[in-house]
Design an enzyme around this catalytic site. Structure first.
Site: not given
Length: 549
Positions: A94, A396, A489
Site C-alpha cells: 500500500e 428514467e 468513481h
C-alpha cells in the site's frame, strides 16, 4: 481467529517498528514532494506531534512471497483476506499511510481548511466551489490525479478508498447491471451470493430514523422534501457508517466528525466502518498476511522463471524515496484502483515488460457519470451538515437514467442553506489510456466534451427540483449548478471479459488478476461502485481459491 481494530493497529505498529530504511535515495515522488519549503517542514513537525503513528518506518517486505496484492482498497482487501484464509502467504503493498483512529483526537485533516494530511503530495486543488485550496505537500489520504479535461479523486491510505468515500453501499438495479456487464457476469449470482456477502462484511445498513431526525441531518430532510415536491420518492440507502458512533457524536461522547461534514479526508473517530475494521484486520489475523504501507509500486514484469517481478519504492510521509526494492511473487493481484492498476499494465505493455498483454489494456474507462450539484437558498435545521448520505432518487424519464444522492456541502463549515447532491448518470462515454514515451507517463484521452451528456441529463432533473421549490440551481454569481470535470468513481481500463477473462485473470498471463474497479466497464449502473467492486472481488477470489489458490 478474530482480531479487533485496536489489536490490528497495535500489531501493524509492532511489525513496522521492526522495519528499517536503507540508504537514502535522492529521488522523490514525481510531484510537489521534490520541492519542500519551510511551510512543509513546519507542517511535518506539527504532524509528528499530532499523529506520530504514521511516522513509524514501513516494515521490510520479503524479496519473494507466493502472493502479492497491490493496494488495500475494496478489491485488494478482499483478495488479502481470502488468500490468508486459504493459507497462502501474502504481502499487501500500500502506497499510503496507516492512519490510526481516536474518539477525541483530530487524526485527519479538517474538511473546512484542508492541510497536508488531506492530499497525496499536492499543494493545491480546486474544490467544489471552483476556488483553489492551498495546502502543504505531504502524504495525505486523497490523491487528486489531473488529466486533460478530467480530475480523478482516489484514496491513498491503508484502507484505500474506504477511508475517503462517503459510505454509500448500493446494489444496482438488474436492468442497469445487465446493460453494463452485457451478460459477462450473472446478476442472479451476484444478487444471491456476492452482494449479500459483501454487505455482511461491510455491515451495510440504512440510516436509522433517530439519526435521520437529529439536527445535523436537517439538510437531508430538506433535500427529501424538495425531491417530493418535484414528484420524486426518495429511497433510503445503505451505508458503511457506524450509527452507534454517530449517536455518540450526537450525545457528546465522541469528538464530532460525521455530524460536522467530515468524510472526504477520513473520520478520525471510527464513524466510518472502513476496511481497517473488517477485511484488513481479519486478513492479518490469519497469520498469513502482512500489510506494508508506504510501498509505491512503480513497475511490474515477468522474469525468466515465470515469476512476477515488482519495482517498489519505499517512501517517507514527506514523499522522499528512502530505498528501492525488487520483489517477486508467483501470483499477483492488482487492487490499486482503476487508475493505479491500469497505469501499471499500460506501462508494462508499452515498455515490453509484459509483452503478451492484449490491445484491450487501457480501454473502456469511464467516470460512472459522476457530477456534483448544488442548490441554494434552502434553509434547514441544524448548525452544520452531516456527511452520511440518507437517500437517493432515480429518474428514467430522460435520454439517460439519472441518480441523485442526498449529499452534504463539502468544505462548508456552517449550514448556510446549500443542498448538495452527488449525481450519477448511465452515460456510455468511454476513454482510453496510452503511454507517452517522451514524458514517461501514462495519459488519459478523455474527450473535451466527454461530460456533456452527463451534464445535460443531470441538469434536466436538477432544474426541475429547483423550479418546483422556487430555489436557484447553483449559487448565483459564485458556484455553478453542476461540477462534472471530476470523478470520485473511476472505473475500467482493464475491463472484465475484454482485457481479462470473465473472472479477472489478465489475458496472456496465468496468475495475474485484477480485483478492483479497473475491471468494471466504466459504470456500475447509476450507483456508487464500492459494493459492486467488493462483490466482484469476492467472486474472483472464490474462483481463484477454488482453482487451488
Amino acid at each position: 481467529m478474530s482480531i479487533s481494530r485496536r489489536e490490528f493497529l497495535l500489531a501493524a505498529t509492532a511489525v513496522a517498528a521492526a522495519g528499517t530504511f536503507g540508504n537514502a535515495a535522492a529521488k522523490a515522488l514525481p510531484d510537489d514532494a521534490a520541492n519542500t519549503t519551510l511551510l512543509d517542514r513546519l507542517a511535518v513537525s506539527r504532524y509528528q506531534r499530532l499523529v506520530p503513528e504514521i511516522f513509524v518506518p514501513a516494515p521490510t517486505a520479503p524479496s519473494h512471497v507466493p502472493a502479492i496484492v497491490i493496494g488495500s482498497g475494496f478489491g485488494g482487501a478482499v483478495a488479502a483476506l481470502r488468500l490468508g484464509q486459504a493459507g497462502v502467504r501474502t504481502v499487501v503493498l500500500e502506497r499510503g499511510l496507516p492512519w490510526p483512529r481516536d474518539p477525541r483526537r483530530q487524526i485527519f485533516s479538517p474538511e473546512v481548511c484542508p492541510d497536508g494530511r488531506a492530499l497525496w503530495h499536492r499543494r493545491s486543488f480546486t474544490g467544489f466551489s471552483g476556488l483553489p485550496v492551498l495546502t502543504d505537500s505531504f502524504g495525505g489520504v486523497l490523491d487528486i490525479t489531473e488529466y486533460r479535461h478530467m480530475q480523478v479523486w482516489r484514496g491513498s491510505a491503508v484502507g484505500g478508498g474506504s477511508v475517503v468515500f462517503t459510505g454509500v453501499l448500493i446494489e444496482p438495479e438488474r436492468r442497469f447491471f445487465d446493460a453494463v456487464f452485457k451478460g459477462r457476469v450473472s446478476y442472479d449470482e451476484m444478487h444471491a451470493v456476492y452482494y449479500p456477502r459483501a454487505r455482511r462484511m461491510l455491515r451495510a445498513s440504512p440510516m436509522p430514523d433517530d439519526v435521520y431526525r437529529s439536527g445535523p441531518f436537517g439538510h437531508s430532510r430538506a433535500w427529501d422534501n424538495q425531491a417530493r415536491k418535484a414528484g420524486y420518492t426518495p429511497q433510503r440507502i445503505d451505508s458503511i457508517f457506524d450509527w452507534n458512533v454517530v449517536r455518540r457524536e450526537l450525545s457528546g461522547q465522541s469528538r464530532r466528525s460525521a455530524i460536522i461534514g467530515e468524510s472526504n479526508f477520513g473520520n478520525s473517530n471510527g464513524a466510518k466502518y472502513d476496511l481497517t475494521y473488517n477485511y484488513l484486520p481479519q486478513a492479518v489475523a490469519t497469520g498469513k498476511v502482512s500489510i506494508h504501507h508506504s510501498h509505491v509500486v512503480r513497475a511490474i514484469a515477468q522474469d525468466r522463471s515465470g515469476r512476477f517481478a515488482l519495482t517498489v519504492d519505499i517512501v517517507e510521509p514527506t514523499g522522499r524515496v528512502m530505498r528501492r526494492q525488487t520483489m517477486t511473487c508467483d501470483k499477483l493481484f492488482l487492487g490499486a484502483g482503476s487508475i493505479g492498476t491500469t497505469e501499471l499494465l499500460v506501462r508494462a505493455k508499452a515498455t515490453g515488460t509484459l509483452p503478451r498483454l492484449s490491445a484491450a489494456i487501457g480501454q473502456g474507462w469511464g467516470t460512472n457519470g459522476d457530477a456534483a450539484l448544488v442548490r441554494s437558498f434552502a434553509p434547514s435545521e441544524g448548525v452544520t451538515q452531516a456527511s452520511p448520505c440518507a437517500s437517493r432518487i432515480l429518474d428514467e424519464s430522460g435520454s439517460l437514467p439519472v441518480t441523485l444522492e442526498n449529499w452534504y456541502a463539502p468544505g462548508v463549515a456552517l449550514n448556510i442553506g446549500l443542498l448538495g447532491s452527488l449525481g450519477m448518470v448511465l452515460d456510455p462515454t468511454r476513454a482510453s489510456f496510452h503511454y507517452d514515451a517522451g514524458r514517461d507517463d501514462v495519459v488519459l484521452d478523455w474527450p473535451k466534451n466527454g461530460n456533456d451528456r452527463t451534464v445535460a441529463a443531470l441538469r434536466a432533473v436538477h432544474n426541475r427540483i429547483a423550479r418546483c421549490n422556487g430555489v436557484p440551481a447553483g449559487v448565483p454569481l459564485l458556484v455553478p449548478d453542476i461540477k462534472a470535470d471530476f470523478t470520485a468513481h473511476p472505473l475500467g481500463g482493464v475491463v472484465l471479459g475484454e482485457a481479462t477473462d470473465d473472472y479477472g485473470m489478465v489475458n496472456g498471463y496465468s496468475g495475474l488478476y485484477v480485483v478492483d474497479g479497473a475491471m468494471v466497464p466504466g459504470s456500475t449502473g447509476t450507483v456508487n461502485p464500492s459494493l459492486t467492486i467488493t462483490a466482484l472481488a469476492e467472486r474472483t477470489m472464490e474462483m481463484v481459491i477454488g482453482a487451488g489458490g
